[in-house]
Design an enzyme around this catalytic site. Sequence first.
Site, short mmCIF file in Angstrom:
data_model
loop_
_atom_site.label_atom_id
_atom_site.label_comp_id
_atom_site.label_asym_id
_atom_site.label_seq_id
_atom_site.Cartn_x
_atom_site.Cartn_y
_atom_site.Cartn_z
N GLY A 164 -32.10 -0.91 3.71
CA GLY A 164 -32.13 0.53 3.48
C GLY A 164 -30.78 1.03 3.03
O GLY A 164 -29.78 0.31 3.10
N LYS A 165 -30.76 2.26 2.55
CA LYS A 165 -29.51 2.89 2.10
C LYS A 165 -29.22 4.12 2.92
O LYS A 165 -30.15 4.79 3.38
CB LYS A 165 -29.66 3.32 0.62
CG LYS A 165 -29.52 2.16 -0.38
CD LYS A 165 -29.46 2.70 -1.81
CE LYS A 165 -29.13 1.60 -2.83
NZ LYS A 165 -27.96 0.78 -2.50
N GLY A 166 -27.93 4.39 3.13
CA GLY A 166 -27.55 5.64 3.81
C GLY A 166 -26.52 6.31 2.93
O GLY A 166 -26.19 5.82 1.86
N ASN A 167 -25.98 7.45 3.41
CA ASN A 167 -24.99 8.12 2.54
C ASN A 167 -23.62 7.47 2.67
O ASN A 167 -22.63 7.98 2.22
CB ASN A 167 -24.91 9.63 2.85
CG ASN A 167 -24.80 9.88 4.35
OD1 ASN A 167 -24.43 8.99 5.09
ND2 ASN A 167 -25.16 11.08 4.78
N PHE A 168 -23.57 6.29 3.29
CA PHE A 168 -22.30 5.55 3.45
C PHE A 168 -22.29 4.34 2.52
O PHE A 168 -21.27 3.89 2.04
CB PHE A 168 -22.16 5.05 4.89
CG PHE A 168 -23.38 4.25 5.27
CD1 PHE A 168 -23.43 2.89 5.03
CD2 PHE A 168 -24.51 4.88 5.76
CE1 PHE A 168 -24.58 2.16 5.30
CE2 PHE A 168 -25.65 4.16 6.03
CZ PHE A 168 -25.70 2.80 5.81
N LYS A 191 -24.06 -4.01 7.38
CA LYS A 191 -23.87 -2.66 6.86
C LYS A 191 -22.66 -2.70 5.92
O LYS A 191 -21.54 -2.93 6.35
CB LYS A 191 -23.61 -1.69 8.02
CG LYS A 191 -23.76 -0.23 7.68
CD LYS A 191 -23.88 0.60 8.96
CE LYS A 191 -24.45 1.97 8.67
NZ LYS A 191 -24.75 2.72 9.90
N ASP A 245 -26.49 12.88 15.07
CA ASP A 245 -27.49 12.59 14.02
C ASP A 245 -28.72 11.92 14.62
O ASP A 245 -29.28 10.98 14.06
CB ASP A 245 -26.86 11.70 12.93
CG ASP A 245 -27.70 11.69 11.66
OD1 ASP A 245 -27.40 10.88 10.76
OD2 ASP A 245 -28.67 12.48 11.59
N SER A 247 -25.08 0.66 2.18
CA SER A 247 -26.42 0.10 2.40
C SER A 247 -26.40 -0.92 3.54
O SER A 247 -25.33 -1.40 3.95
CB SER A 247 -26.87 -0.62 1.12
OG SER A 247 -25.93 -1.65 0.85
N VAL A 248 -27.58 -1.21 4.07
CA VAL A 248 -27.73 -2.23 5.12
C VAL A 248 -28.59 -3.36 4.55
O VAL A 248 -29.68 -3.09 4.02
CB VAL A 248 -28.37 -1.66 6.39
CG1 VAL A 248 -28.58 -2.76 7.43
CG2 VAL A 248 -27.50 -0.56 6.99
C1 LIG Z 1 -29.56 2.21 6.30
C2 LIG Z 1 -30.46 1.44 7.25
N1 LIG Z 1 -31.83 1.73 6.90
C3 LIG Z 1 -32.86 0.92 7.33
N2 LIG Z 1 -32.66 -0.09 8.22
C4 LIG Z 1 -33.75 -0.85 8.58
C5 LIG Z 1 -33.58 -1.94 9.54
C6 LIG Z 1 -34.59 -2.84 9.87
N3 LIG Z 1 -34.13 -3.71 10.82
C7 LIG Z 1 -32.85 -3.39 11.09
N4 LIG Z 1 -32.02 -3.97 11.97
C8 LIG Z 1 -30.79 -3.47 12.10
C9 LIG Z 1 -30.36 -2.39 11.36
CL1 LIG Z 1 -28.74 -1.77 11.60
C10 LIG Z 1 -31.19 -1.76 10.43
C11 LIG Z 1 -32.47 -2.28 10.31
N5 LIG Z 1 -35.01 -0.64 8.12
C12 LIG Z 1 -35.20 0.36 7.23
C13 LIG Z 1 -34.14 1.17 6.83
F1 LIG Z 1 -34.33 2.16 5.94
C14 LIG Z 1 -30.13 1.89 8.67
O1 LIG Z 1 -29.14 1.42 9.24
N6 LIG Z 1 -30.92 2.83 9.20
C15 LIG Z 1 -30.52 3.44 10.46
C16 LIG Z 1 -31.21 2.70 11.60
F2 LIG Z 1 -30.82 1.43 11.62
F3 LIG Z 1 -30.91 3.29 12.77
F4 LIG Z 1 -32.57 2.72 11.39
#
Ligand SMILES: C[C@H](Nc1nc(-c2c[nH]c3ncc(Cl)cc23)ncc1F)C(=O)NCC(F)(F)F
Length: 300
Positions: free
Chosen positions: A20-24, A46, A140, A26-27
Amino acid sequence: SQQEQAGFEERHLRYISLLGKGNFGSVELCCYDPLGDNTGELVAVKKLQPSKQSSMDDFKKEVKTLSVLHSEYIVKYKGVCYSMGRLSMSLVMEYLPYGSLIGYLENNRHKVNTRRMLLFASQICKGMEYLQSLRFVHRDLAARNILVASESLVKIGDFGLTKIIPCNKEYYRVTQPGESPIFWYAPESITESRFSHESDVWSFGVVLHELFSYCDINSNPKRLFMQEIGHNMQTPSISLHLANILKNNWRLPAPPDCPPKVYGMMKECWQYNFTERPCFSLLGNQIEVIMQDERDNFKG
Ligand SMILES: C[C@H](Nc1nc(-c2c[nH]c3ncc(Cl)cc23)ncc1F)C(=O)NCC(F)(F)F
């Protein structure tokens, strides 16, 4: 772990997919496989998008925050990975296979009943109680920032906006506007940028609403507030409108089939005056009581 001390070496991190992507930035889902024989472990990495210095400072603060948090209801920090000769750094966290709460609820509506939602709510509450005990204000709290570890465990997964309340104060005042999730904000956070444990409780009420709406896009807080605001567009800025309707005591409506006691808890979290909002430990107890009622009724 000794891994945390040593840090992760970029050459052993194998990219698998974008989570996923955030405003910082991506993960990414990666496999950390130092032995190179596919016995490695899946991790969530991240990556900060290479941008202005300030986000690197914020990122370093987030790493500092996460590295001191140890709770079963908070995503585990595993370490950092330096690259480009310590110019860029990534945050390595445990990978939670069930993903974010929003996606999970959308795809598993049939599996999640009231008792399961109350279990998730009590776990988020316990995570927040732990955070508060260390004088952290999350700022948040939203379903998009909750991760699902298993069918019976959720964790708070993002600490990008988390701040420490100074010892001589009971709140944190922010200056930079940034990407504000105003539809999860308490009135005093919208109008005075005042953040506290009580404003986190307000956001927890909105998370309860998201939970009991199965994170359905049609009952998304932003959509419901914009529908209400849309009818009386006067002042230019949305946040002033939002503060207005909250002041006039308009609140998000009860989600369909939401147990009255749960909606009552949401309304308590949305008390306009922050001194009248319940604390997380009280909310945790109230949820346990409702869970017991649900068990009794369930037995019929
Ligand atoms: C930008 C990232 N977005 C996403 N992350 C994950 C994810 C699956 N499994 C995961 N395991 C550890 C982490 Cl840190 C993320 C995921 N799935 C869909 C997403 F859109 C994110 O950090 N989101 C904030 C939070 F983690 F709280 F949901």
